[in-house]
Design a protein around this motif. Sequence first.
Motif, PDB file in Angstrom:
ATOM      1  N   ARG A  30     -12.120 -27.458  52.798  1.00 49.23           N
ATOM      2  CA  ARG A  30     -11.201 -26.594  52.090  1.00 49.23           C
ATOM      3  C   ARG A  30      -9.792 -27.165  52.070  1.00 49.23           C
ATOM      4  NH1 ARG A  30     -12.244 -20.863  54.748  1.00 49.23           N
ATOM      5  NH2 ARG A  30     -11.887 -22.125  56.597  1.00 49.23           N
ATOM      6  N   ALA A  31      -8.961 -26.550  51.194  1.00 49.32           N
ATOM      7  CA  ALA A  31      -7.605 -27.071  51.011  1.00 49.32           C
ATOM      8  C   ALA A  31      -6.810 -27.031  52.301  1.00 49.32           C
ATOM      9  CB  ALA A  31      -6.900 -26.264  49.916  1.00 49.32           C
ATOM     10  N   GLY A  35      -4.908 -30.557  45.149  1.00 49.51           N
ATOM     11  CA  GLY A  35      -5.914 -30.449  44.110  1.00 49.51           C
ATOM     12  C   GLY A  35      -6.953 -29.383  44.417  1.00 49.51           C
ATOM     13  N   ALA A  36      -7.400 -29.330  45.681  1.00 46.27           N
ATOM     14  CA  ALA A  36      -8.377 -28.306  46.064  1.00 46.27           C
ATOM     15  C   ALA A  36      -7.789 -26.911  45.948  1.00 46.27           C
ATOM     16  CB  ALA A  36      -8.864 -28.567  47.488  1.00 46.27           C
ATOM     17  N   VAL A  49      -5.391 -25.969  43.865  1.00 46.39           N
ATOM     18  CA  VAL A  49      -5.262 -25.640  42.441  1.00 46.39           C
ATOM     19  C   VAL A  49      -6.614 -25.247  41.864  1.00 46.39           C
ATOM     20  CG1 VAL A  49      -4.749 -26.621  40.180  1.00 46.39           C
ATOM     21  CG2 VAL A  49      -3.215 -27.059  42.098  1.00 46.39           C
ATOM     22  N   ARG A  50      -7.664 -25.975  42.215  1.00 47.84           N
ATOM     23  CA  ARG A  50      -9.007 -25.626  41.719  1.00 47.84           C
ATOM     24  C   ARG A  50      -9.432 -24.248  42.222  1.00 47.84           C
ATOM     25  NH1 ARG A  50      -9.787 -31.110  42.839  1.00 47.84           N
ATOM     26  NH2 ARG A  50     -10.729 -30.608  44.870  1.00 47.84           N
ATOM     27  N   ARG A  51      -9.070 -23.938  43.461  1.00 43.58           N
ATOM     28  CA  ARG A  51      -9.392 -22.620  44.004  1.00 43.58           C
ATOM     29  C   ARG A  51      -8.695 -21.513  43.210  1.00 43.58           C
ATOM     30  NH1 ARG A  51     -12.765 -19.298  46.885  1.00 43.58           N
ATOM     31  NH2 ARG A  51     -11.564 -17.698  47.989  1.00 43.58           N
ATOM     32  N   GLU A  53      -7.700 -21.724  40.136  1.00 44.00           N
ATOM     33  CA  GLU A  53      -8.295 -21.671  38.803  1.00 44.00           C
ATOM     34  C   GLU A  53      -9.592 -20.875  38.815  1.00 44.00           C
ATOM     35  OE1 GLU A  53      -8.722 -25.717  37.726  1.00 44.00           O
ATOM     36  OE2 GLU A  53      -6.654 -25.933  37.002  1.00 44.00           O
ATOM     37  N   ARG A  54     -10.400 -21.038  39.868  1.00 40.68           N
ATOM     38  CA  ARG A  54     -11.647 -20.277  39.951  1.00 40.68           C
ATOM     39  C   ARG A  54     -11.368 -18.791  40.113  1.00 40.68           C
ATOM     40  NH1 ARG A  54     -13.367 -24.676  43.223  1.00 40.68           N
ATOM     41  NH2 ARG A  54     -12.912 -23.454  45.101  1.00 40.68           N
ATOM     42  N   SER A  73     -10.144 -17.515  36.768  1.00 38.72           N
ATOM     43  CA  SER A  73     -11.250 -17.446  35.824  1.00 38.72           C
ATOM     44  C   SER A  73     -12.149 -16.258  36.121  1.00 38.72           C
ATOM     45  CB  SER A  73     -12.048 -18.741  35.864  1.00 38.72           C
ATOM     46  OG  SER A  73     -13.178 -18.677  35.025  1.00 38.72           O
TER      47      SER A  73
END
Length: 289
Positions: free
Chosen positions: A2-3, A73-74, A76-78, A80-81, A84
């Motif tokens: 994880r981040a 990056g992790a 930001v992806r979290r 985004e999920r 979403s």
Amino acid sequence: MRALALLRAGLACLLLAPLLFVAWFSSPSWSAAIAPGTPEPIAAVMVGWGAAAPFLGLLLLIAGGVLNVLAIGAGVRRLERVASGAETGVLAGAAPRIRILDAQGHEIGGSGDEGPVRAPADRRIVGGMLAAGLIALAALGLGVLLAGIPQQLAPGIPLSEIYARWGGVGSSGFIVGVVLWAVLAVVLALLVAVAGLRTGPALDRLLPARRLAVLAAVLGSVIVVASGAPAFVVAQELGDVLGLGGATTTAAGWAFGQLGIALSATAILIAVPRWRRDRPRPRGDAATV
């Protein structure tokens, strides 16, 4: 990973890198600076470590930067999920879940149970062991200062004769410095022992066994750093008496100094990265307490 775990690992690398530069600065750059009583293999290790330490420090700086970029990056992806899922209504029917964290940031009761709780007796045992370790470190330092460094500066000469040749105000000041350093070491060891023996709900949360170990490692490093003053005095003044010129770096003094750096690294490795994996969490939103 994880981040947060990536961020902690990157921060640990960035904190460890300066210690390697300190190791480089405190190591001899060539064999001519090493005392004549040092065996050649040990002298080669001292010079080799001094040459390798800055490159390892640069590698840790690069690794820390890469891990921090991956952590961002992790994260930001979290986000985004989560965004979403909110837009599609996936989270609308999910029941919120409350996460309760202990003093070290670990989740309690992930599956409905409260998990193991460290008993105050564990802190007392750990505190006593850590205090005994600091006393042992001080005893080792006394041996290095009073015997190890002088004997490696004057190999083959009895210790009593070395001090007889030195004599005067210089040796007296050195002894006083060693006594003051030993008193400081004992005080710091007693501080760890008292911190481990005292119990109470607030203190158990503020200073659990893991943080007590970090405190002991930091204080151990302080003990080693403080020994540098009398070590410098004996190396320089006794080196001048014996006519050694600049060859005053001893294996005993160097190894004891590297031990202090290792203790600082131990404190960072215990405190910063998260070594225990969290248990799997059910899907859904979570509120952290």
